[in-house]
Write a protein that holds these residues in place. Structure first.
Motif, mmCIF file in Angstrom:
data_model
loop_
_atom_site.group_PDB
_atom_site.id
_atom_site.type_symbol
_atom_site.label_atom_id
_atom_site.label_comp_id
_atom_site.label_asym_id
_atom_site.label_seq_id
_atom_site.Cartn_x
_atom_site.Cartn_y
_atom_site.Cartn_z
ATOM 1 N N HIS A 108 0.835 -1.197 0.000
ATOM 2 C CA HIS A 108 0.000 0.000 0.000
ATOM 3 C C HIS A 108 0.873 1.251 0.000
ATOM 4 O O HIS A 108 1.813 1.355 0.788
ATOM 5 C CB HIS A 108 -0.921 0.023 1.222
ATOM 6 N N PRO A 109 0.566 2.202 -0.870
ATOM 7 C CA PRO A 109 1.334 3.444 -0.889
ATOM 8 C C PRO A 109 1.037 4.316 0.326
ATOM 9 O O PRO A 109 0.003 4.158 0.986
ATOM 10 C CB PRO A 109 0.875 4.125 -2.176
ATOM 11 N N VAL A 110 1.943 5.246 0.584
ATOM 12 C CA VAL A 110 1.701 6.255 1.616
ATOM 13 C C VAL A 110 0.639 7.235 1.125
ATOM 14 O O VAL A 110 -0.269 7.635 1.850
ATOM 15 C CB VAL A 110 3.001 7.015 1.950
ATOM 16 N N THR A 229 12.633 -5.872 8.560
ATOM 17 C CA THR A 229 12.018 -5.229 7.396
ATOM 18 C C THR A 229 10.671 -5.835 7.031
ATOM 19 O O THR A 229 9.677 -5.115 6.867
ATOM 20 C CB THR A 229 12.963 -5.292 6.179
ATOM 21 N N ASP A 230 10.581 -7.153 6.902
ATOM 22 C CA ASP A 230 9.332 -7.781 6.473
ATOM 23 C C ASP A 230 8.208 -7.530 7.469
ATOM 24 O O ASP A 230 7.074 -7.227 7.074
ATOM 25 C CB ASP A 230 9.526 -9.289 6.279
ATOM 26 N N GLU A 231 8.513 -7.668 8.757
ATOM 27 C CA GLU A 231 7.482 -7.463 9.778
ATOM 28 C C GLU A 231 7.017 -6.013 9.798
ATOM 29 O O GLU A 231 5.808 -5.737 9.892
ATOM 30 C CB GLU A 231 8.006 -7.867 11.152
ATOM 31 N N LEU A 232 7.946 -5.072 9.691
ATOM 32 C CA LEU A 232 7.560 -3.665 9.713
ATOM 33 C C LEU A 232 6.733 -3.315 8.479
ATOM 34 O O LEU A 232 5.748 -2.569 8.575
ATOM 35 C CB LEU A 232 8.800 -2.775 9.794
ATOM 36 N N LEU A 233 7.078 -3.847 7.343
ATOM 37 C CA LEU A 233 6.287 -3.590 6.136
ATOM 38 C C LEU A 233 4.863 -4.120 6.282
ATOM 39 O O LEU A 233 3.906 -3.481 5.830
ATOM 40 C CB LEU A 233 6.959 -4.219 4.915
ATOM 41 N N LYS A 234 4.694 -5.292 6.912
ATOM 42 C CA LYS A 234 3.354 -5.824 7.139
ATOM 43 C C LYS A 234 2.526 -4.875 8.007
ATOM 44 O O LYS A 234 1.354 -4.608 7.734
ATOM 45 C CB LYS A 234 3.439 -7.193 7.816
ATOM 46 N N ARG A 235 3.152 -4.364 9.065
ATOM 47 C CA ARG A 235 2.418 -3.463 9.959
ATOM 48 C C ARG A 235 2.104 -2.131 9.275
ATOM 49 O O ARG A 235 1.023 -1.566 9.465
ATOM 50 C CB ARG A 235 3.230 -3.244 11.237
ATOM 51 N N LEU A 236 3.046 -1.634 8.486
ATOM 52 C CA LEU A 236 2.801 -0.390 7.769
ATOM 53 C C LEU A 236 1.724 -0.566 6.709
ATOM 54 O O LEU A 236 0.920 0.339 6.478
ATOM 55 C CB LEU A 236 4.099 0.112 7.139
ATOM 56 N N ASP A 237 1.688 -1.730 6.068
ATOM 57 C CA ASP A 237 0.626 -2.006 5.104
ATOM 58 C C ASP A 237 -0.746 -1.876 5.754
ATOM 59 O O ASP A 237 -1.673 -1.282 5.180
ATOM 60 C CB ASP A 237 0.782 -3.410 4.522
ATOM 61 N N ARG A 238 -0.877 -2.448 6.940
ATOM 62 C CA ARG A 238 -2.160 -2.351 7.643
ATOM 63 C C ARG A 238 -2.480 -0.897 7.979
ATOM 64 O O ARG A 238 -3.631 -0.459 7.860
ATOM 65 C CB ARG A 238 -2.133 -3.204 8.911
ATOM 66 N N ALA A 239 -1.469 -0.154 8.387
ATOM 67 C CA ALA A 239 -1.693 1.241 8.766
ATOM 68 C C ALA A 239 -2.059 2.096 7.559
ATOM 69 O O ALA A 239 -3.009 2.892 7.605
ATOM 70 C CB ALA A 239 -0.442 1.795 9.447
ATOM 71 N N PHE A 240 -1.340 1.933 6.452
ATOM 72 C CA PHE A 240 -1.580 2.775 5.287
ATOM 73 C C PHE A 240 -2.946 2.520 4.648
ATOM 74 O O PHE A 240 -3.491 3.394 3.974
ATOM 75 C CB PHE A 240 -0.488 2.553 4.234
ATOM 76 N N SER A 241 -3.498 1.330 4.854
ATOM 77 C CA SER A 241 -4.800 1.011 4.265
ATOM 78 C C SER A 241 -5.969 1.311 5.202
ATOM 79 O O SER A 241 -7.129 1.190 4.792
ATOM 80 C CB SER A 241 -4.849 -0.466 3.866
ATOM 81 N N ALA A 242 -5.679 1.726 6.434
ATOM 82 C CA ALA A 242 -6.738 1.973 7.421
ATOM 83 C C ALA A 242 -7.426 3.306 7.143
ATOM 84 O O ALA A 242 -6.772 4.324 6.914
ATOM 85 C CB ALA A 242 -6.161 1.967 8.828
ATOM 86 N N GLN A 243 -8.752 3.303 7.198
ATOM 87 C CA GLN A 243 -9.517 4.497 6.889
ATOM 88 C C GLN A 243 -9.205 5.643 7.842
ATOM 89 O O GLN A 243 -9.154 6.811 7.436
ATOM 90 C CB GLN A 243 -11.017 4.187 6.922
ATOM 91 N N ARG A 244 -8.953 5.344 9.103
ATOM 92 C CA ARG A 244 -8.673 6.422 10.067
ATOM 93 C C ARG A 244 -7.387 7.154 9.709
ATOM 94 O O ARG A 244 -7.224 8.332 10.031
ATOM 95 C CB ARG A 244 -8.588 5.879 11.493
ATOM 96 N N ASN A 245 -6.476 6.474 9.024
ATOM 97 C CA ASN A 245 -5.234 7.129 8.657
ATOM 98 C C ASN A 245 -5.378 7.968 7.399
ATOM 99 O O ASN A 245 -4.606 8.908 7.188
ATOM 100 C CB ASN A 245 -4.118 6.093 8.506
#
Length: 266
Positions: A108-110, A229-245
């Protein structure tokens, strides 16, 4: 419980404990993420006290939820990519895949950006694909990623066709050089141009928008050689796709460019 059952339970417990410790070790995140950035205000801002940029503020808040501090080093873009790709820093604050293909990107993009082509007000030139640039001199920033077609055109163009700027203050320099007739047209992100007009009290009427290209996504990019790296990317993916963000992005952007339409992904 029989000896056999007790022994089996103890063995299972030891296995579960081992798995737990193994997972914990694999998901250990850094205390600080040190990213390279370039002065691409309002997205990332090198010299504006209290205004580090939309992406910088956005990512600072998202990383804080993971107990990670964000540190930025502002560099000319070409050097920023080199330092990130060799692992001297943890990655890039903003990038597209073509700019740093050896780095690791989330799905997911920023956010997204939109490049426009600008001419002097007296020009009647119309952009009709890269073929229409052939007899015009184009101003660009060295190493920036544009559309795939424009990137290919820049790579194959002569010095008479493309002027590529390096170093800092690239947007202001593109603007000034256009007005000085050093080239005929330049390409730059629309909110970056609006920011320059706002901060430097430049007159937007001194530019003509020949066309704006389709919006493109941009990403955070990480050096792939880190254990986290892989774990952080997974967490950032969830964050970047969240509507609240998405709402968080819009709130931050409104502080920088109150009149601009949001560039966050819907």
């Amino acid at each position: 419980m029989t000896w056999r059952a007790r022994h089996k339970a103890q063995g299972l417990g030891a296995l579960l404990l081992s798995v737990t410790f193994s997972c914990a070790a694999q998901t250990q995140l850094p205390d600080t993420l040190h990213l390279a950035a370039t002065d691409w205000c309002p997205y990332s801002c090198a010299e504006h006290a209290g205004q580090p940029g939309i992406v910088a503020e956005y990512l600072t808040e998202i990383l804080a939820r993971e107990q990670i501090d964000l540190t930025l080093s502002f560099l000319p873009w070409g050097r920023a990519v080199v330092e990130a790709e060799r692992g001297a820093l943890d990655g890039l604050l903003t990038a597209v895949v073509d700019e740093a293909p050896t780095l690791a990107f989330p799905r997911h993009p920023v956010g997204q950006y939109q490049d426009c082509l600008y001419t002097r007000p007296d020009s009647e030139w119309a952009y009709q694909g890269v073929d229409s640039l052939t007899h015009k001199q184009l101003g660009v920033v060295q190493g920036y990623g544009y559309t795939e077609q424009i990137n290919r055109y820049i790579d194959s163009a002569t010095d008479a066709q493309v002027t590529a700027l390096r170093g800092v203050n690239s947007t202001a320099r593109l603007w000034d050089m256009l007005l000085l007739e050093r080239f005929d047209v330049f390409i730059e992100e629309q909110l970056v141009v609006q920011w320059q007009a706002q901060r430097q009290q430049r007159n937007l009427d001194s530019l003509r928008v020949a066309t704006c290209l389709a919006p493109q996504p941009f990403y955070l990019a990480l050096y792939p050689g880190r254990k986290y790296t892989d774990e952080l990317l997974k967490r950032l993916d969830r964050a970047f796709s969240a509507q609240r963000n998405v709402a968080l992005w819009q709130k931050i952007q409104a502080r920088y460019l109150p009149q601009a339409e949001t560039a966050a992904l819907k």
